[in-house]
Design a protein around this motif. Structure first.
Motif, mmCIF file in Angstrom:
data_model
loop_
_atom_site.group_PDB
_atom_site.id
_atom_site.type_symbol
_atom_site.label_atom_id
_atom_site.label_comp_id
_atom_site.label_asym_id
_atom_site.label_seq_id
_atom_site.Cartn_x
_atom_site.Cartn_y
_atom_site.Cartn_z
ATOM 1 N N ASP A 79 0.814 -1.214 0.000
ATOM 2 C CA ASP A 79 0.000 0.000 0.000
ATOM 3 C C ASP A 79 0.851 1.268 0.000
ATOM 4 O OD1 ASP A 79 -2.424 -1.282 -0.151
ATOM 5 O OD2 ASP A 79 -2.833 -1.217 1.996
ATOM 6 N N ASP A 107 -8.902 7.063 -1.463
ATOM 7 C CA ASP A 107 -8.591 5.689 -1.092
ATOM 8 C C ASP A 107 -8.405 4.831 -2.340
ATOM 9 O OD1 ASP A 107 -11.111 4.869 -2.023
ATOM 10 O OD2 ASP A 107 -11.950 4.519 -0.049
ATOM 11 N N HIS A 108 -8.020 3.583 -2.119
ATOM 12 C CA HIS A 108 -7.907 2.633 -3.227
ATOM 13 C C HIS A 108 -8.296 1.246 -2.732
ATOM 14 C CE1 HIS A 108 -3.892 1.762 -1.436
ATOM 15 N NE2 HIS A 108 -4.093 0.539 -1.940
ATOM 16 N N THR A 109 -8.700 0.405 -3.665
ATOM 17 C CA THR A 109 -9.046 -0.984 -3.351
ATOM 18 C C THR A 109 -8.423 -1.890 -4.401
ATOM 19 O OG1 THR A 109 -11.178 -0.356 -2.370
ATOM 20 C CG2 THR A 109 -10.916 -2.658 -3.035
ATOM 21 N N ARG A 111 -8.659 -5.700 -5.835
ATOM 22 C CA ARG A 111 -9.567 -6.856 -5.837
ATOM 23 C C ARG A 111 -8.878 -8.011 -6.557
ATOM 24 N NH1 ARG A 111 -14.382 -4.836 -4.034
ATOM 25 N NH2 ARG A 111 -14.700 -2.603 -4.403
ATOM 26 N N PRO A 122 -10.178 -5.661 4.017
ATOM 27 C CA PRO A 122 -9.661 -4.948 2.844
ATOM 28 C C PRO A 122 -8.685 -5.745 1.995
ATOM 29 C CG PRO A 122 -9.728 -3.488 4.736
ATOM 30 C CD PRO A 122 -10.051 -4.860 5.247
ATOM 31 N N ARG A 125 -10.657 -8.321 -0.815
ATOM 32 C CA ARG A 125 -11.748 -7.794 -1.620
ATOM 33 C C ARG A 125 -11.899 -8.571 -2.925
ATOM 34 N NH1 ARG A 125 -13.787 -6.308 2.344
ATOM 35 N NH2 ARG A 125 -13.663 -4.221 3.219
#
Length: 276
Positions: A79, A107-109, A111, A122, A125
């Protein structure tokens, strides 16, 4: 030449008792289920592969923009490295495409589709197989207040601002569980969009559930590579009756996915985008 596939999309169906819809963000750690008081209802729809015609669709006419620009950051495993390396180049990319004067990533995600893995944190995902819009007007304004200093937010809200997601595959092409986007021009804003409260432990947020409408026009680019990306407009304060202000989107199971295709991996950044 464009091609179309037929796939099942999960649409929002409101609570039967007439109450406001809600979803709890914290999932059950054993099942990954997030308590909610509404249902997802499947509908089969055509989704058009617009590869080769991406330029027909823009943020202002359809609510999304497909582009091709390789990222200098390619690891996407740490991250801090993502924030230090991928964030700055992504801010400049969004500003270049939109003409905005300022962009702030909040923010960021990441997956990674892993069948059988419980999506309860988190770092686990999974693709979201549900038609939705990330923000409502109220939650978009709240985001500005939440992520910008109180000395700046009131002035920024007097000018045009947007919330835009930057989505791209990582590691390999996204043939499995790709992303579909609904052309803004095909939705009925008054009747299709329903606010859904997101209940966090310390606050409430809000998204739009999307009700089924047979007029919806769904698009995707098959086999997007890590060099490709899509900008997804979640909100635009320029509500002039001509400009797209959002686009519903969802992951879906593409029936043309090869059986040996690698599992989908992607990253999405969420940005507040401001104009002078």
């Amino acid at each position: 030449m464009s091609t179309k596939v037929t796939a099942e999309l999960q649409y929002f169906s409101p609570p039967t008792d007439g109450s406001k819809a809600y979803t709890y963000i914290n999932a059950d750690t054993s099942t990954g289920v997030r308590p909610q008081n509404w249902e997802a209802v499947p509908h089969d729809l055509e989704i058009e592969n617009i590869r080769g015609r991406e330029g027909d669709y823009t943020l202002d006419n359809a609510g999304f923009y497909f582009g091709n620009e390789k990222s200098a950051h390619t690891a996407f495993v740490d991250d801090k490295a993502i924030e230090n390396e991928y964030y700055p180049e992504s801010i400049e990319l969004v500003k270049k495409i939109t003409g905005a004067t300022r962009a702030v990533i909040f923010d960021h995600t990441i997956r990674r589709h892993r069948p059988g893995v419980v999506d309860d944190s988190p770092d686990k995902r999974q693709p979201v197989p549900r038609v939705h819009v990330d923000q409502t007007t109220a939650s978009s304004i709240a985001r500005v207040h939440r992520h910008l200093p109180p000395t700046e937010a009131p002035e920024l809200l007097k000018r045009r601002f947007q919330i835009i997601n930057l989505w791209r595959p990582i590691s390999h092409p996204a043939l499995e569980w790709p992303l579909a986007l609904c052309d803004f021009r095909s939705i009925d804003q008054k009747n299709d969009l329903v606010p859904v409260t997101l209940r966090y432990p310390d606050r409430d947020g809000e998204t739009f559930g999307v009700g089924f409408n047979p007029n919806h026009k769904w698009k995707y680019v098959r086999g997007m590579t890590p060099e490709e990306f899509v900008l997804i407009k979640c909100f635009d304060s320029k509500d002039d009756g001509k400009t797209a202000i959002l686009t519903p989107h969802t992951a879906f199971q593409d029936p043309t996915t090869p059986p040996d295709a690698p599992l989908r991996e992607s990253i999405e950044l969420r940005l507040l985008v401001f104009y002078d």
